[in-house]
Design an enzyme around this catalytic site. Sequence first.
Site, PDB file in Angstrom:
ATOM      1  N   SER A 192       0.836  -1.187   0.000  1.00  0.00           N
ATOM      2  CA  SER A 192       0.000   0.000   0.000  1.00  0.00           C
ATOM      3  C   SER A 192       0.871   1.237   0.000  1.00  0.00           C
ATOM      4  O   SER A 192       1.812   1.347   0.800  1.00  0.00           O
ATOM      5  CB  SER A 192      -0.915   0.006   1.228  1.00  0.00           C
ATOM      6  OG  SER A 192      -1.508   1.265   1.415  1.00  0.00           O
ATOM      7  N   LYS A 193       0.561   2.180  -0.879  1.00  0.00           N
ATOM      8  CA  LYS A 193       1.296   3.448  -0.917  1.00  0.00           C
ATOM      9  C   LYS A 193       1.125   4.189   0.415  1.00  0.00           C
ATOM     10  O   LYS A 193       2.050   4.836   0.900  1.00  0.00           O
ATOM     11  CB  LYS A 193       0.754   4.296  -2.072  1.00  0.00           C
ATOM     12  CG  LYS A 193       1.435   5.648  -2.242  1.00  0.00           C
ATOM     13  CD  LYS A 193       2.789   5.526  -2.875  1.00  0.00           C
ATOM     14  CE  LYS A 193       3.345   6.880  -3.280  1.00  0.00           C
ATOM     15  NZ  LYS A 193       4.719   6.800  -3.758  1.00  0.00           N
ATOM     16  N   ARG A 194      -0.065   4.053   0.999  1.00  0.00           N
ATOM     17  CA  ARG A 194      -0.332   4.748   2.274  1.00  0.00           C
ATOM     18  C   ARG A 194       0.586   4.266   3.380  1.00  0.00           C
ATOM     19  O   ARG A 194       0.867   4.989   4.320  1.00  0.00           O
ATOM     20  CB  ARG A 194      -1.789   4.508   2.696  1.00  0.00           C
ATOM     21  CG  ARG A 194      -2.800   5.317   1.915  1.00  0.00           C
ATOM     22  CD  ARG A 194      -4.182   5.099   2.470  1.00  0.00           C
ATOM     23  NE  ARG A 194      -4.472   3.692   2.670  1.00  0.00           N
ATOM     24  CZ  ARG A 194      -5.563   3.087   2.235  1.00  0.00           C
ATOM     25  NH1 ARG A 194      -6.458   3.756   1.559  1.00  0.00           N
ATOM     26  NH2 ARG A 194      -5.760   1.814   2.456  1.00  0.00           N
TER      27      ARG A 194
END
Length: 495
Positions: free
Chosen positions: A261-263
């Site tokens: 996940s980029k987050r």
Amino acid sequence: MDMKWFEDMETRIPRGEVRTRFAPSPTGYMHVGNLRTALYTYLIAKKNKGKFILRIEDTDQGRLVEGAADVIYKTLKDCRLIHDEGPDIGGPAGPYIQTERREIYGRYAELLLEKGGAYRCFCRKMDEEESEEGFKKQENPCACLSKEESDKRAASGEPFVIRQRIPREGTTTFRDEIFGDITVPNDTLDDNVLIKSDGLPTYNFANVIDDHLMGITHVVRGSEYLASTPKYNLLYEAFGWEVPKYIHCPPVMRDRSNKMSKRHGDPSYEDLIAQGYLTEAVLNYVALLGWSPGGEREIFTLDELCEVFDISGISKSPAIFDIEKLTYFNAEYIKALAPERFTELAEPYIRQSVKNPVIDISLFAPILQPRTEKLSDIPEKIDFFDSLPDYDIEIYTNKKSKTDAAVSLEMLKKALPDLEAIKDWSEEAIHDVLIGLAEKLEVKNATLMWPVRIAVAGKAVTPGGAVEICHILGKEETIRRINIGIEKLSGSISG
């Protein structure tokens, strides 16, 4: 209803070849799972001498990021995943941007209403509930409205969405090339929204319409869409269309429990390139995230992947992204580069540390290329070339080389006049002088080379040895640094 329009649309559909599509949403970056989908989609098309199509799915307007489509185009170009049809080059099945196909979806929604595969829903629901999820069939009174009543309310201007009408009984079976036949009870499927109140389609509707009209034969996507695929099948059946082959790929995970996940700080394709990874290495590694070519071989060019890729090699199990394995791949690709190409790629990183224009950066390839895992490692490796660091004389002491401060001082004093006497400051001349001096002094080569390298680099660990570093630095700077070393050691010993 004008059926001739639909008949004309059918005649436009390209047929008789394998056709795949990569259909990203322009949300700002290309994550690793997305890149893998694009790669597999491309490989299936090229392995079968077919067409690879790019389609931009931008109906979810709330997630759009300005300039994101340019990121998609650039990434595909950099990775050499060149599409045969798409928004920027056109093709026989355009438009290739969903918001430009709005009228098409509206017409097919009306056709589906006519066929009984959908119904208008006038119930007031929140926008976020409207996008993908549906009422349980037994809870939605609009499903029971007569056509006349539905038409009347729509004609009066009452807002509505169009929902898919899922059969209340029975089962739906579809086949996936990876997971086999999958059967689900229809009563577990919701009447999801097909057309939102703003007239735009949801993904659940648009992807089916687009895949059919673009002649897509193989649909590659993540396994998270397995749960929605029965609904897609029911749409194909309601229209009387042929179902494409489904290839649902396992997720790419950060670890055994969490998807990337980029987050959470996991790298996108752009991040990996910025971190000094080569596109070719990233592609090669991504290809192996959930796919096995069979055998021991792991290193493949894109052209070779086009030859050996086979759907049967795709795993059902999640693939774990291992940055260390990618780094290994990257180092192998860097070693295999032509020296000129390595210099071209490495120059921006070299110039971060070596700003002296007198230094020839082409001389760095022999010392850096075999020792570089990522291009971003380069600046720290060679930061001593522009300025000699303020080092501690303890690093002159090396048990293996049999050196200490006193020995190192003696070696530098002996080496200085011989280096000063070199007229042709070449790597070969420096080598011959230092090797000849070690032989004359009856010491091991390392006993001389270690203190010379420490004096000219000021670091215990360097790419390249004393000869290469002296050559790159040039005669004047080499002599200056050796004099500094002599001064440091003399002061320490006398003190």
